[in-house]
Design a protein around this motif. Sequence first.
Motif, mmCIF file in Angstrom:
data_model
loop_
_atom_site.group_PDB
_atom_site.id
_atom_site.type_symbol
_atom_site.label_atom_id
_atom_site.label_comp_id
_atom_site.label_asym_id
_atom_site.label_seq_id
_atom_site.Cartn_x
_atom_site.Cartn_y
_atom_site.Cartn_z
ATOM 1 N N LEU A 59 0.827 -1.206 0.000
ATOM 2 C CA LEU A 59 0.000 0.000 0.000
ATOM 3 C C LEU A 59 0.862 1.258 0.000
ATOM 4 O O LEU A 59 0.540 2.250 -0.664
ATOM 5 C CB LEU A 59 -0.913 -0.016 1.225
ATOM 6 N N LEU A 60 1.974 1.195 0.708
ATOM 7 C CA LEU A 60 2.910 2.327 0.718
ATOM 8 C C LEU A 60 3.468 2.579 -0.670
ATOM 9 O O LEU A 60 3.582 3.726 -1.124
ATOM 10 C CB LEU A 60 4.035 2.060 1.708
ATOM 11 N N ALA A 61 3.807 1.529 -1.382
ATOM 12 C CA ALA A 61 4.314 1.668 -2.740
ATOM 13 C C ALA A 61 3.249 2.272 -3.655
ATOM 14 O O ALA A 61 3.551 3.092 -4.537
ATOM 15 C CB ALA A 61 4.771 0.314 -3.274
ATOM 16 N N GLN A 62 1.989 1.869 -3.475
ATOM 17 C CA GLN A 62 0.914 2.441 -4.282
ATOM 18 C C GLN A 62 0.741 3.934 -3.983
ATOM 19 O O GLN A 62 0.525 4.731 -4.903
ATOM 20 C CB GLN A 62 -0.388 1.680 -3.995
ATOM 21 N N ALA A 63 0.819 4.278 -2.716
ATOM 22 C CA ALA A 63 0.698 5.699 -2.346
ATOM 23 C C ALA A 63 1.837 6.513 -2.947
ATOM 24 O O ALA A 63 1.633 7.616 -3.467
ATOM 25 C CB ALA A 63 0.692 5.830 -0.824
ATOM 26 N N ARG A 64 3.042 5.947 -2.878
ATOM 27 C CA ARG A 64 4.199 6.637 -3.451
ATOM 28 C C ARG A 64 4.027 6.831 -4.946
ATOM 29 O O ARG A 64 4.305 7.905 -5.491
ATOM 30 C CB ARG A 64 5.462 5.836 -3.167
ATOM 31 N N ALA A 65 3.555 5.802 -5.646
ATOM 32 C CA ALA A 65 3.368 5.899 -7.096
ATOM 33 C C ALA A 65 2.333 6.964 -7.439
ATOM 34 O O ALA A 65 2.508 7.741 -8.394
ATOM 35 C CB ALA A 65 2.945 4.543 -7.650
ATOM 36 N N ALA A 66 1.260 7.019 -6.658
ATOM 37 C CA ALA A 66 0.239 8.042 -6.905
ATOM 38 C C ALA A 66 0.818 9.436 -6.673
ATOM 39 O O ALA A 66 0.550 10.373 -7.433
ATOM 40 C CB ALA A 66 -0.961 7.806 -5.980
ATOM 41 N N TYR A 67 1.635 9.562 -5.647
ATOM 42 C CA TYR A 67 2.258 10.860 -5.365
ATOM 43 C C TYR A 67 3.182 11.272 -6.510
ATOM 44 O O TYR A 67 3.150 12.401 -6.984
ATOM 45 C CB TYR A 67 3.027 10.794 -4.054
ATOM 46 N N GLN A 68 3.994 10.336 -6.958
ATOM 47 C CA GLN A 68 4.945 10.636 -8.029
ATOM 48 C C GLN A 68 4.230 10.971 -9.328
ATOM 49 O O GLN A 68 4.736 11.755 -10.136
ATOM 50 C CB GLN A 68 5.897 9.460 -8.234
ATOM 51 N N ALA A 69 3.048 10.392 -9.533
ATOM 52 C CA ALA A 69 2.276 10.680 -10.738
ATOM 53 C C ALA A 69 1.407 11.924 -10.569
ATOM 54 O O ALA A 69 0.622 12.263 -11.457
ATOM 55 C CB ALA A 69 1.394 9.482 -11.077
ATOM 56 N N ASN A 70 1.562 12.602 -9.429
ATOM 57 C CA ASN A 70 0.821 13.824 -9.122
ATOM 58 C C ASN A 70 -0.676 13.577 -8.980
ATOM 59 O O ASN A 70 -1.483 14.485 -9.165
ATOM 60 C CB ASN A 70 1.086 14.911 -10.165
ATOM 61 N N ARG A 71 -1.042 12.340 -8.642
ATOM 62 C CA ARG A 71 -2.445 12.034 -8.340
ATOM 63 C C ARG A 71 -2.609 12.240 -6.826
ATOM 64 O O ARG A 71 -2.697 11.290 -6.040
ATOM 65 C CB ARG A 71 -2.799 10.612 -8.751
ATOM 66 N N LEU A 72 -2.606 13.504 -6.454
ATOM 67 C CA LEU A 72 -2.492 13.830 -5.033
ATOM 68 C C LEU A 72 -3.691 13.406 -4.196
ATOM 69 O O LEU A 72 -3.501 12.917 -3.073
ATOM 70 C CB LEU A 72 -2.218 15.330 -4.872
ATOM 71 N N PRO A 73 -4.926 13.582 -4.656
ATOM 72 C CA PRO A 73 -6.046 13.093 -3.835
ATOM 73 C C PRO A 73 -5.957 11.594 -3.565
ATOM 74 O O PRO A 73 -6.229 11.147 -2.435
ATOM 75 C CB PRO A 73 -7.281 13.448 -4.676
ATOM 76 N N GLU A 74 -5.564 10.818 -4.584
ATOM 77 C CA GLU A 74 -5.413 9.379 -4.392
ATOM 78 C C GLU A 74 -4.283 9.083 -3.410
ATOM 79 O O GLU A 74 -4.422 8.215 -2.517
ATOM 80 C CB GLU A 74 -5.145 8.696 -5.735
ATOM 81 N N ALA A 75 -3.162 9.797 -3.552
ATOM 82 C CA ALA A 75 -2.034 9.584 -2.648
ATOM 83 C C ALA A 75 -2.428 9.899 -1.214
ATOM 84 O O ALA A 75 -2.108 9.148 -0.283
ATOM 85 C CB ALA A 75 -0.849 10.445 -3.081
#
Length: 529
Positions: free
Chosen positions: A75-91
């Motif tokens: 789940l941490l990796a998914q959050a990081r990927a969302a952050y890096q992709a600038n999908r901030l609400p998802e992150a």
Amino acid sequence: MTYTRTVLLGLTLALGSQGVAQTMLETATTIGVQNTLQTTSPALPKVTVPTTGSAATTTVTPPVVTPLTADQITLLAQARAAYQANRLPEARRLYEQLVTQNYTNPAPHFGLALTLFAQRDDKGAAFELQQFVALAPDRYEGPYNLGVIASRGGQHDDALKFYTQAATLMSGQAAPDEQRQVLEALAAEQTRKADFTALSATLGSLNTLVPQDLDVQYRLAQARTLSGQGAAALPGVYALLQADPARADAALLLADIYVAQGLPDRALRELDAATPRVKTGEDRAALLLRKATILTQTGDTRAAVFAAQAATREDPKNAAAFAREGELRTLRNDRPGALTAYLNAVKLEPQSAPYRAALAGVRLTMGQNAQAQADAARALTLRPDDATLARALFVQGVAAYRLGQYAQARAALTSSQNRAPSADTALWLGLTAYAAKDYPAAASALADSVKLDPTPTARLNLGSALLANARYAEAEAVLRGLVSENPKNAEAWFLLGLTQRAQARETDARTSLKTAAALGNARAQEALK
């Protein structure tokens, strides 16, 4: 556990700069941060350095950190990927989910803080960073990034505390680039606070970290000089000039150090030696202008004029150089030369209120009253600072007085005096009121001038205004003081005679008037007939 480290992008700042770059960088493998922050932010709550209390009275209990489970790592990796992709609400949603599942692990708090920071939620980011600090008190990243938030919110005392704490904690943890950025942030806040002793220590550490960086060497020498350690800074300045002989800033600093040591001649020789070494006309002009300043301080205004004139030849587009030449020529009473210099300065920078006001002042001394009045009026439209505003109003008022425009003169001089009280302004205000036959106002203004600077001219005019206002005893006291100090002051003797005659003391009056007439006062001779 390896934590993501987010650090402020370093800024090579000269002393006196208070800007702080607000860019986050990826520095580790678990969470990448690639967001450039804006320079504005919402109002922040007061953030404070987390503490566990006094060491003398409180036993520090190490925080209990719960490791992430395999599912939580995913789940941490998914959050990081969302952050890096600038999908901030998802992150944010994923990080908050992790925080709910495992509140006592620092990694989700840190990632959530970065996400909230990217969303401009500095309050939320500060809270999460405080949780990170509580769970990972030995890590420098938490207090450092709290410092970033505090800096952005204008809470500079807090920022200084956080950066200081981060600099202490980073030993043995941070890579060289990260160490530099922490030290740069700390140096920026110390510069803002003008704590040059502490700044010298910080830049000393930075110099040890990057010994080949000449800009750091220069800043260290500058900080030491500003902390009163100019002599100790000399070896560093000379080493810098050996490495880069063309550095004008180092040559200027060297000259400043010698001036501060009471050695202006040595400073001048260093400037002369540096001038052929620098590569541009702009740099040569800077050295020549500093030379002009030092020469002026030593009283050699003639040589100072030549130095400033040489600066204008080296850098013909440097309005400040022409203005400096104009200022120096004014000091030497070279009004035509000053006029030419200021005309050049105004031509190069037509929107400069100080240059336009200075030009107006020179025109006034040359009797070009209408032109002086116009230049002063123009200066008033250029958003002048308070000193320039008061000066322009003064010139405008005196010019109007000379042109017989007494109402305009009185308004301008009153406004100037209200902003920057001076003996000269009060004197001209008194003369203007006198010309308008407002003798009480004239006496009041001239009395103010005498209080600020009791020159013979101000006192003579005060005596005249008091006489015109029928305040004979006061007028006599002022005028007797003048003739006692200078028995050859014919005008003072004449006015004293009129004052005595107004008090029906004709014998005393004729004695004073005869003295004035003997000194060549024509009006006294008429008064004796």
